[in-house]
Design an enzyme around this catalytic site. Structure first.
Site, short mmCIF file in Angstrom:
data_model
loop_
_atom_site.label_atom_id
_atom_site.label_comp_id
_atom_site.label_asym_id
_atom_site.label_seq_id
_atom_site.Cartn_x
_atom_site.Cartn_y
_atom_site.Cartn_z
N CYS A 1 60.45 85.53 20.29
CA CYS A 1 60.39 84.08 20.48
C CYS A 1 61.34 83.43 19.49
CB CYS A 1 58.95 83.59 20.26
SG CYS A 1 58.77 81.79 20.29
N CYS B 1 65.60 81.30 24.80
CA CYS B 1 64.15 81.38 24.91
C CYS B 1 63.86 82.58 25.80
CB CYS B 1 63.56 80.11 25.51
SG CYS B 1 61.79 80.21 25.91
#
Length: 265
Positions: free
Chosen positions: A75, A190
């Site tokens: 992440c 992302c």
């Protein structure tokens, strides 16, 4: 040899599965544990101080409970905020992070126009701007923070209807024309976004290279584990833990496609 200790993958939702999928190809004997902090999703909207506090507390618990041989923070938002703090707090555990793939984008671009498609948290982060200054100073880098795209990716993965118009609105600002040149690389900053890459290709106003860092992250994990890499199966199942503790048949089926069983407390 396999001591049964898992490699732990963390994300706020399902996006880190893109990295876990690549890691499974390269590390067939490792036991994998996927942790989704979906109770906090989407973390890109959290105030930094509150998110950092949550991540520090969560990893204290995860490392104490599971004794991982390595941790992959799959992440960008979490790692660019907390990565160095977590490494200092847990020096006995190697951490593999996820950062926007700005350096390879700068090396590949022909037009010099790059866009970084990210969450608002990653766009705000000084870490991201430092990467641009260090590796892409000769390029024009546009940072595009999407409020909705991670949620749209989650909906798409769960089989819900996601309309092209909604996706087009989130990626529109990535495409820039300047002095006869066009954006030619878009960094998917992302881990949720690669699940939508084929949809992006269909609706993009012109062809670009959508840069997915999952394979590079998995290769870095191999390098980190090399002295301690498992060469036999542990006999224990690969599992997924969600902080909201869902008990969903559809989620179980989705995770099974990645070789994971859902642990319900």
């Amino acid at each position: 040899m396999n001591d049964g200790r898992p490699v732990l993958f963390y994300d706020s939702g399902l996006g880190g599965l893109t990295v876990l999928r690549e890691a499974r190809y390269l590390l067939p004997y490792e036991r994998l544990l996927y942790v989704a902090d979906d109770a906090a999703f989407p973390i890109g909207r959290w105030p930094e101080s509150k998110l950092l506090e949550r991540l520090v507390q969560l990893f204290q618990t995860l490392i104490a409970d599971h004794d991982p041989k390595a941790v992959v923070i799959a992440c960008n938002t979490a790692f660019t905020l907390a990565g160095e703090i977590l490494r200092k707090a847990h020096p006995q555990v190697p951490f593999v992070g996820t950062v926007p793939a700005i350096k390879p984008a700068a090396e590949r671009t022909a037009s010099g126009l790059i866009s970084v498609l990210a969450t608002p948290g990653t766009v705000r982060r000084a870490y991201t701007r430092s990467l641009i200054e260090s590796f892409a100073a000769q390029c024009h880098v546009r940072l595009v923070g999407s409020e909705k795209l991670a949620e749209l990716a989650e909906q798409y993965l769960r089989g819900e209807d996601v309309r092209d118009e909604a996706l087009a609105g989130e990626i529109r600002d990535c495409f820039l024309e300047r002095d006869g040149r066009r954006t030619d690389i878009i960094v998917l900053a992302c881990t949720h976004y690669p699940f939508l890459a084929n949809r992006f290709r269909k609706i993009a106003p012109w062809p670009v290279d959508w840069l997915d860092p999952a394979e590079a992250i998995a290769r870095q994990l191999v390098r980190v584990l090399e002295p301690d890499m498992a060469d036999t199966l542990s006999g224990q199942a690969d599992r997924a833990i969600f902080t909201s503790n869902p008990d969903s048949a559809s989620l179980q089926r989705l995770l099974a496609g990645f070789g994971l069983s859902l642990s319900v407390r």
